[in-house]
Design a protein around this motif. Structure first.
Motif, PDB file in Angstrom:
ATOM      1  N   THR A  87       0.830  -1.203   0.000  1.00 42.55           N
ATOM      2  CA  THR A  87       0.000   0.000   0.000  1.00 42.55           C
ATOM      3  C   THR A  87       0.864   1.251   0.000  1.00 42.55           C
ATOM      4  OG1 THR A  87      -1.800  -1.132   1.145  1.00 42.55           O
ATOM      5  CG2 THR A  87      -1.784   1.262   1.265  1.00 42.55           C
ATOM      6  N   PHE A  88       1.950   1.234   0.748  1.00 42.39           N
ATOM      7  CA  PHE A  88       2.837   2.395   0.784  1.00 42.39           C
ATOM      8  C   PHE A  88       3.465   2.651  -0.586  1.00 42.39           C
ATOM      9  CE2 PHE A  88       6.899   4.554   1.713  1.00 42.39           C
ATOM     10  CZ  PHE A  88       6.385   5.686   2.324  1.00 42.39           C
ATOM     11  N   ARG A  89       3.812   1.587  -1.302  1.00 42.54           N
ATOM     12  CA  ARG A  89       4.371   1.765  -2.651  1.00 42.54           C
ATOM     13  C   ARG A  89       3.349   2.402  -3.579  1.00 42.54           C
ATOM     14  NH1 ARG A  89       6.689  -3.406  -2.078  1.00 42.54           N
ATOM     15  NH2 ARG A  89       5.036  -4.292  -3.396  1.00 42.54           N
ATOM     16  N   ARG A  93       3.793   6.076  -5.512  1.00 42.82           N
ATOM     17  CA  ARG A  93       3.617   6.236  -6.959  1.00 42.82           C
ATOM     18  C   ARG A  93       2.553   7.286  -7.257  1.00 42.82           C
ATOM     19  NH1 ARG A  93       3.500  -0.244  -8.260  1.00 42.82           N
ATOM     20  NH2 ARG A  93       5.695  -0.664  -7.793  1.00 42.82           N
ATOM     21  N   CYS A  94       1.523   7.338  -6.417  1.00 47.66           N
ATOM     22  CA  CYS A  94       0.500   8.371  -6.595  1.00 47.66           C
ATOM     23  C   CYS A  94       1.090   9.760  -6.419  1.00 47.66           C
ATOM     24  CB  CYS A  94      -0.644   8.175  -5.595  1.00 47.66           C
ATOM     25  SG  CYS A  94      -1.758   6.815  -5.994  1.00 47.66           S
ATOM     26  N   LEU A  95       2.032   9.909  -5.500  1.00 50.61           N
ATOM     27  CA  LEU A  95       2.659  11.208  -5.267  1.00 50.61           C
ATOM     28  C   LEU A  95       3.410  11.696  -6.501  1.00 50.61           C
ATOM     29  CD1 LEU A  95       4.058  10.917  -1.620  1.00 50.61           C
ATOM     30  CD2 LEU A  95       2.080  12.231  -2.406  1.00 50.61           C
ATOM     31  N   ALA A  96       3.869  10.751  -7.311  1.00 49.35           N
ATOM     32  CA  ALA A  96       4.554  11.143  -8.543  1.00 49.35           C
ATOM     33  C   ALA A  96       3.565  11.681  -9.568  1.00 49.35           C
ATOM     34  CB  ALA A  96       5.308   9.949  -9.118  1.00 49.35           C
ATOM     35  N   ALA A 108      -6.262   3.493   3.617  1.00 54.69           N
ATOM     36  CA  ALA A 108      -6.281   2.310   2.756  1.00 54.69           C
ATOM     37  C   ALA A 108      -5.737   1.100   3.508  1.00 54.69           C
ATOM     38  CB  ALA A 108      -5.459   2.566   1.490  1.00 54.69           C
ATOM     39  N   ARG A 109      -4.691   1.301   4.295  1.00 53.41           N
ATOM     40  CA  ARG A 109      -4.151   0.190   5.083  1.00 53.41           C
ATOM     41  C   ARG A 109      -5.180  -0.324   6.086  1.00 53.41           C
ATOM     42  NH1 ARG A 109      -0.043   1.563   8.526  1.00 53.41           N
ATOM     43  NH2 ARG A 109       0.270   3.730   7.865  1.00 53.41           N
ATOM     44  N   TYR A 110      -5.912   0.590   6.708  1.00 53.59           N
ATOM     45  CA  TYR A 110      -6.928   0.188   7.678  1.00 53.59           C
ATOM     46  C   TYR A 110      -7.991  -0.683   7.002  1.00 53.59           C
ATOM     47  CZ  TYR A 110     -10.677   0.356  11.102  1.00 53.59           C
ATOM     48  OH  TYR A 110     -11.668  -0.007  11.983  1.00 53.59           O
ATOM     49  N   CYS A 111      -8.472  -0.257   5.852  1.00 55.14           N
ATOM     50  CA  CYS A 111      -9.504  -1.022   5.141  1.00 55.14           C
ATOM     51  C   CYS A 111      -8.995  -2.398   4.738  1.00 55.14           C
ATOM     52  CB  CYS A 111      -9.988  -0.253   3.914  1.00 55.14           C
ATOM     53  SG  CYS A 111     -10.951   1.220   4.305  1.00 55.14           S
ATOM     54  N   CYS A 153      -1.651   2.638  -9.883  1.00 53.14           N
ATOM     55  CA  CYS A 153      -1.394   2.880  -8.459  1.00 53.14           C
ATOM     56  C   CYS A 153      -2.551   3.607  -7.784  1.00 53.14           C
ATOM     57  CB  CYS A 153      -0.097   3.652  -8.266  1.00 53.14           C
ATOM     58  SG  CYS A 153      -0.038   5.275  -9.078  1.00 53.14           S
ATOM     59  N   ARG A 154      -3.208   4.510  -8.515  1.00 48.72           N
ATOM     60  CA  ARG A 154      -4.331   5.242  -7.934  1.00 48.72           C
ATOM     61  C   ARG A 154      -5.495   4.307  -7.656  1.00 48.72           C
ATOM     62  NH1 ARG A 154      -5.321   9.290 -12.614  1.00 48.72           N
ATOM     63  NH2 ARG A 154      -4.744   7.385 -13.731  1.00 48.72           N
ATOM     64  N   TYR A 155      -5.777   3.430  -8.607  1.00 44.38           N
ATOM     65  CA  TYR A 155      -6.853   2.457  -8.411  1.00 44.38           C
ATOM     66  C   TYR A 155      -6.534   1.553  -7.224  1.00 44.38           C
ATOM     67  CZ  TYR A 155     -10.084  -1.389  -9.183  1.00 44.38           C
ATOM     68  OH  TYR A 155     -11.060  -2.349  -9.004  1.00 44.38           O
TER      69      TYR A 155
END
Length: 212
Positions: A87-89, A93-96, A108-111, A153-155
């Motif tokens: 999830t962190f990866r 990638r979204c930040l890019a 997202a990690r919680y879900c 990555c966004r999806y």
């Protein structure tokens, strides 16, 4: 009443509008979730909790039949959410692609940790995160990402969420709340990230957005 709708609730304007719309207009049960960001000792946490309690009390006073559709909030401390390198990866990638807040990574990690595949997230038309996802919304199901984007990555970061407010602005929500008769409950919400003596600071991003 059917299964409760899982909803991330902070006591803020957007998530409170969705919560009240569900229990009052759609007469559906709601299971709210609140993640306590205790890593940074956020000064807004007591104010957010107080706002949620105020809203619950007013809802019970004015609409007791609707209040029973609102379950007790499930709280989780941020430090208790499992680490998840995948999830962190996706988040990195979204930040890019464009800036998004760090909260979307741990939400997202919680879900994923709790196997929640349809958590409602109150991203709306005024939200900066909307720009990142606008071209990925399923045209047939306007509150979900299109599965044809699987692997993007966004999806992958946002696939556990639903976006029921995606096409609404804050002004739309304000107008709908007034028409539906619960605008006074909306006045009990909280938005400031750095309150000073119980008052909004006027300088943090949520304050600036609210002023604008």
């Amino acid at each position: 009443m059917g299964a409760p709708t899982p909803l991330l609730w902070t006591g803020g304007w957007d998530s409170t509008f969705r919560l009240l719309w569900l229990v009052l207009r759609e007469q559906r049960p709601v299971q709210p979730y609140y993640i306590v960001d205790n890593l940074k000792q956020r000064p807004a946490v007591p104010e957010e909790r107080a706002a949620m309690e105020r809203i619950r009390r007013r809802l019970a006073e004015r609409y007791p039949d609707a209040a029973v559709r609102l379950s007790d909030t499930i709280e989780c401390r941020l430090v208790d959410i499992d680490a998840d390198t995948e999830t962190f990866r996706y988040y990195e990638r979204c930040l890019a692609t464009g800036f998004i807040g760090g909260q979307y990574e741990w939400l997202a990690r919680y879900c994923r940790q709790h196997n929640i595949a349809d958590m409602e997230l109150s991203i709306h038309r005024d939200d900066k995160a909307r720009e990142l996802l606008a071209d990925m919304i399923d045209p047939n199901v306007r509150d979900r990402l299109d599965p044809r984007f699987a692997g993007d990555c966004r999806y992958e970061l946002f696939k556990t969420f639903r976006f029921p407010l995606f096409d609404l602005t804050k002004r739309h929500m304000q107008a709908e709340a007034k028409l539906s008769g619960f605008d006074d409950l909306m006045n009990l919400t909280w938005f400031c990230h750095r309150p000073r003596k119980g008052e909004p600071c006027g300088t943090c991003n949520p304050c600036i957005y609210t002023i604008e």
